[in-house]
Scaffold this motif. Structure first.
Motif, PDB file in Angstrom:
ATOM      1  N   VAL A   1       0.840  -1.207   0.000  1.00  0.00           N
ATOM      2  CA  VAL A   1       0.000   0.000   0.000  1.00  0.00           C
ATOM      3  C   VAL A   1       0.873   1.255   0.000  1.00  0.00           C
ATOM      4  N   PHE A   2       1.977   1.246   0.759  1.00  0.00           N
ATOM      5  CA  PHE A   2       2.913   2.380   0.752  1.00  0.00           C
ATOM      6  C   PHE A   2       3.391   2.646  -0.672  1.00  0.00           C
ATOM      7  N   CYS A   3       3.863   1.604  -1.337  1.00  0.00           N
ATOM      8  CA  CYS A   3       4.393   1.744  -2.705  1.00  0.00           C
ATOM      9  C   CYS A   3       3.317   2.229  -3.657  1.00  0.00           C
ATOM     10  N   LEU A   4       2.133   1.642  -3.554  1.00  0.00           N
ATOM     11  CA  LEU A   4       1.030   2.014  -4.439  1.00  0.00           C
ATOM     12  C   LEU A   4       0.643   3.473  -4.249  1.00  0.00           C
ATOM     13  N   LYS A   5       0.592   3.894  -2.991  1.00  0.00           N
ATOM     14  CA  LYS A   5       0.201   5.274  -2.680  1.00  0.00           C
ATOM     15  C   LYS A   5       1.197   6.270  -3.282  1.00  0.00           C
ATOM     16  N   PHE A   6       2.480   5.998  -3.105  1.00  0.00           N
ATOM     17  CA  PHE A   6       3.491   6.934  -3.601  1.00  0.00           C
ATOM     18  C   PHE A   6       3.666   6.856  -5.117  1.00  0.00           C
ATOM     19  N   ILE A   7       3.427   5.685  -5.692  1.00  0.00           N
ATOM     20  CA  ILE A   7       3.484   5.568  -7.157  1.00  0.00           C
ATOM     21  C   ILE A   7       2.392   6.417  -7.792  1.00  0.00           C
ATOM     22  N   VAL A   8       1.164   6.299  -7.272  1.00  0.00           N
ATOM     23  CA  VAL A   8       0.046   7.086  -7.797  1.00  0.00           C
ATOM     24  C   VAL A   8       0.292   8.580  -7.563  1.00  0.00           C
ATOM     25  N   TYR A   9       0.781   8.914  -6.368  1.00  0.00           N
ATOM     26  CA  TYR A   9       1.094  10.309  -6.038  1.00  0.00           C
ATOM     27  C   TYR A   9       2.117  10.873  -7.030  1.00  0.00           C
ATOM     28  N   GLY A  10       3.175  10.097  -7.295  1.00  0.00           N
ATOM     29  CA  GLY A  10       4.214  10.533  -8.231  1.00  0.00           C
ATOM     30  C   GLY A  10       3.709  10.642  -9.660  1.00  0.00           C
ATOM     31  N   LEU A  11       2.891   9.680 -10.068  1.00  0.00           N
ATOM     32  CA  LEU A  11       2.343   9.702 -11.430  1.00  0.00           C
ATOM     33  C   LEU A  11       1.438  10.913 -11.650  1.00  0.00           C
ATOM     34  N   LEU A  12       0.616  11.227 -10.644  1.00  0.00           N
ATOM     35  CA  LEU A  12      -0.260  12.389 -10.770  1.00  0.00           C
ATOM     36  C   LEU A  12       0.543  13.680 -10.846  1.00  0.00           C
ATOM     37  N   MET A  13       1.583  13.782 -10.031  1.00  0.00           N
ATOM     38  CA  MET A  13       2.438  14.963 -10.079  1.00  0.00           C
ATOM     39  C   MET A  13       3.110  15.091 -11.446  1.00  0.00           C
ATOM     40  N   THR A  14       3.592  13.963 -11.972  1.00  0.00           N
ATOM     41  CA  THR A  14       4.238  13.954 -13.290  1.00  0.00           C
ATOM     42  C   THR A  14       3.241  14.316 -14.387  1.00  0.00           C
ATOM     43  N   PHE A  15       2.032  13.775 -14.258  1.00  0.00           N
ATOM     44  CA  PHE A  15       0.963  14.039 -15.225  1.00  0.00           C
ATOM     45  C   PHE A  15       0.662  15.526 -15.307  1.00  0.00           C
ATOM     46  N   ARG A  16       0.595  16.181 -14.142  1.00  0.00           N
ATOM     47  CA  ARG A  16       0.289  17.610 -14.130  1.00  0.00           C
ATOM     48  C   ARG A  16       1.483  18.443 -14.599  1.00  0.00           C
ATOM     49  N   LYS A  17       2.692  18.012 -14.218  1.00  0.00           N
ATOM     50  CA  LYS A  17       3.876  18.814 -14.516  1.00  0.00           C
ATOM     51  C   LYS A  17       4.266  18.759 -15.984  1.00  0.00           C
ATOM     52  N   PHE A  18       4.303  17.574 -16.566  1.00  0.00           N
ATOM     53  CA  PHE A  18       4.826  17.422 -17.928  1.00  0.00           C
ATOM     54  C   PHE A  18       3.736  17.360 -18.997  1.00  0.00           C
ATOM     55  N   LEU A  19       2.588  16.783 -18.679  1.00  0.00           N
ATOM     56  CA  LEU A  19       1.507  16.690 -19.662  1.00  0.00           C
ATOM     57  C   LEU A  19       0.474  17.787 -19.500  1.00  0.00           C
ATOM     58  N   LYS A  20       0.647  18.580 -18.426  1.00  0.00           N
ATOM     59  CA  LYS A  20      -0.279  19.682 -18.131  1.00  0.00           C
ATOM     60  C   LYS A  20      -1.715  19.173 -17.995  1.00  0.00           C
ATOM     61  N   GLY A  21      -1.850  17.960 -17.487  1.00  0.00           N
ATOM     62  CA  GLY A  21      -3.169  17.372 -17.324  1.00  0.00           C
ATOM     63  C   GLY A  21      -3.843  17.835 -16.057  1.00  0.00           C
ATOM     64  N   SER A  22      -5.172  17.788 -16.056  1.00  0.00           N
ATOM     65  CA  SER A  22      -5.978  18.161 -14.892  1.00  0.00           C
ATOM     66  C   SER A  22      -5.578  19.521 -14.344  1.00  0.00           C
ATOM     67  N   SER A  23      -5.284  20.457 -15.245  1.00  0.00           N
ATOM     68  CA  SER A  23      -4.830  21.777 -14.805  1.00  0.00           C
ATOM     69  C   SER A  23      -6.005  22.660 -14.400  1.00  0.00           C
ATOM     70  N   ARG A  24      -5.751  23.594 -13.505  1.00  0.00           N
ATOM     71  CA  ARG A  24      -6.751  24.538 -13.025  1.00  0.00           C
ATOM     72  C   ARG A  24      -6.274  25.954 -13.310  1.00  0.00           C
ATOM     73  N   SER A  25      -7.012  26.695 -14.129  1.00  0.00           N
ATOM     74  CA  SER A  25      -6.657  28.072 -14.447  1.00  0.00           C
ATOM     75  C   SER A  25      -7.065  28.983 -13.298  1.00  0.00           C
ATOM     76  N   VAL A  26      -6.149  29.866 -12.878  1.00  0.00           N
ATOM     77  CA  VAL A  26      -6.422  30.713 -11.714  1.00  0.00           C
ATOM     78  C   VAL A  26      -6.099  32.170 -12.007  1.00  0.00           C
ATOM     79  N   VAL A  27      -6.797  33.059 -11.310  1.00  0.00           N
ATOM     80  CA  VAL A  27      -6.451  34.479 -11.273  1.00  0.00           C
ATOM     81  C   VAL A  27      -6.256  34.864  -9.809  1.00  0.00           C
ATOM     82  N   VAL A  28      -5.420  35.860  -9.577  1.00  0.00           N
ATOM     83  CA  VAL A  28      -5.153  36.354  -8.227  1.00  0.00           C
ATOM     84  C   VAL A  28      -5.555  37.817  -8.163  1.00  0.00           C
ATOM     85  N   ILE A  29      -6.379  38.152  -7.171  1.00  0.00           N
ATOM     86  CA  ILE A  29      -6.793  39.543  -6.962  1.00  0.00           C
ATOM     87  C   ILE A  29      -6.071  40.063  -5.722  1.00  0.00           C
ATOM     88  N   GLY A  30      -5.126  40.942  -5.944  1.00  0.00           N
ATOM     89  CA  GLY A  30      -4.327  41.475  -4.848  1.00  0.00           C
ATOM     90  C   GLY A  30      -2.876  41.579  -5.247  1.00  0.00           C
TER      91      GLY A  30
END
Length: 450
Positions: free
Chosen positions: A113-142
């Motif tokens: 379970v430890f390995c599975l949890k961190f593998i999924v965590y790492g894959l999601l981070m990689t997915f967002r960082k390199f494939l720009k997947g599941s991205s959220r567009s934001v604006v900042v007021i201030g």
């Protein structure tokens, strides 16, 4: 890109939940195969895992959650699991099971379970960082030190999946909220971050109203203003504290899968147990009274304001203007059989097909036809908050007496108040309670049914 339009990460937690439960049970079957363990043991460890997971929020891992936080979740999960595992063995006095086999079982499942949890965590981070997947567009007021730090977090941690688009400075002379709102709508911005210290209370209220009515996620970079008087949720983006104005229970993947399971089971029971034999009977009766299709379908607004076809048994004659005018009391367009099926809510039963296919839920805010949605949105503040969840066949407003024709503005205003309460306070118990009350009302009759 399709990656940016769909939040596939919402499916990850339910899948992990099932995988972890499978690991806990399968490894147990393999390692304890030589022992005469009671069948209740596997039910026990499954329930214990689920209860501890809910209590520890084991599967609540956000895109900005740190590795150390994930590790802390794992340690707490397995510490409690090990405690309950030994408790069971002590209660049942299973002395034939040695400490070595129990420790071996614990080490194997925790490692997997430890390995599975961190593998999924790492894959999601990689997915967002390199494939720009599941991205959220934001604006900042201030424009201050804290907002600049937050923007740096968005830039320095692309694995969080935030796409910073624009920063607004309220101190500039040409700053207007109308310009901000126009940019947000035009560029399909997902989240708004506000520095409370730089905005007036009237401006904060205006931003809150805009976010609620346009289904935008609103978060605050805090200071000591009276925004703290509201029920808020603290989160940390790296070391920057951020406040969420509204926490929607059904945005939690575990709650969502729990509700979806209830919807699927309940809809299958109704489809097989009721609609399978009732539909042919009603089809014959409806066709004998008036020619035309058995089912009536109408475009309505669903979750995230997406349009879908809502199905009913036809209760009116053809060419009745059903898409243009809401039904009123003693409506001449309603047929004789239509009056009966509307009064008993039988006409709504085909919506269980909507539930089964995922466009509706058993319980939720009632969907309105497109024309009425536009009218109500202009009348009722925060009307669009209803669209944060799937619409329902029945809802809290309906069992509290706000059903049928909207005669005055106060009717829809009060109905929306109950809908918003449901969205912000959902629980499975509340769904069950509303379902039971709806069935009772259908049996005894509801004077507001038209």
């Amino acid at each position: 890109m399709i990656f940016k339009q769909n939040r596939y990460s919402n499916l990850i937690n339910p899948i992990l939940y099932i995988l972890d439960l499978a690991i806990v049970n399968i490894i147990g079957l393999l390692l304890f195969s030589d022992y005469q363990l009671p069948k209740i043991f596997f039910l026990y460890i499954s329930l214990v895992w689920i209860i501890i997971s809910i209590k520890n929020e084991f599967y609540t891992v956000y895109r900005f959650t740190k590795v150390t936080s994930v590790l802390n979740l794992l340690i707490r999960q397995f510490a409690f699991f090990f405690l309950f595992l030994y408790t069971f063995i002590g209660v049942y006095k299973l002395y034939s099971i040695g400490n070595d086999i129990i420790i071996k079982y614990f080490i194997v499942i925790s490692t997997i379970v430890f390995c599975l949890k961190f593998i999924v965590y790492g894959l999601l981070m990689t997915f967002r960082k390199f494939l720009k997947g599941s991205s959220r567009s934001v604006v900042v007021i201030g424009k201050n030190k804290k907002t600049d730090q937050l923007i740096s977090v968005f830039s320095d941690f692309p694995e969080y999946g935030y796409h910073f688009t624009k920063q607004y400075n309220p101190k500039e002379k040409n700053f207007t909220l109308s310009e901000v709102f126009k940019f947000i709508q035009t560029n399909n911005i997902n989240e708004i971050y506000c520095s409370v210290s730089e905005l007036k209370n009237s401006e904060l209220n205006e931003i809150i109203s805009f976010a609620d009515n346009n289904i935008k996620i609103l978060k605050f970079i805090p200071d000591n203003k009276n925004i703290f008087s509201k029920k808020l949720k603290f989160e940390y983006y790296d070391y920057i504290p951020v406040l969420s104005l509204r926490d929607i229970p059904l945005h939690n993947p575990l709650n969502a899968i729990l509700k979806r399971t209830f919807d699927i089971v309940f809809s299958i029971i109704v489809i097989l147990g009721v609609l399978s034999w009732l539909t042919p009977i009603l089809a014959l009766i409806i066709r004998l009274e008036s020619k035309g299709p058995i089912f009536f379908r109408q475009l309505r607004n669903g979750i995230d304001n997406r349009e879908f076809y809502c199905y009913k048994f036809r209760s009116m004659g053809l060419d009745n203007g059903g898409d243009k005018f809401q039904t009123v009391k003693n409506d001449m367009r309603v047929t004789r059989v239509g009056k009966f099926i509307r009064r008993t809510s039988i006409d709504e039963l085909p919506q269980f097909y909507n539930v089964f296919f995922g466009t509706m839920s058993v319980v939720g805010p009632r969907p309105h036809m497109l024309k009425l949605s536009l009218e109500y949105e202009a009348i009722v503040d925060k009307y669009m908050l209803r669209q944060f969840v799937k619409p329902g066949i029945t809802g809290l407003a309906q069992v509290r007496g706000y059903r049928g024709e909207i005669e005055e503005d106060s009717d829809i205003i009060n109905r929306v108040k109950f809908d918003i309460f449901y969205v912000e306070n959902w629980s499975l118990i509340l769904d069950l309670k509303i379902t039971v009350q709806t069935v009772i009302k259908a049996i005894v009759g509801d004077e507001k049914a038209i």
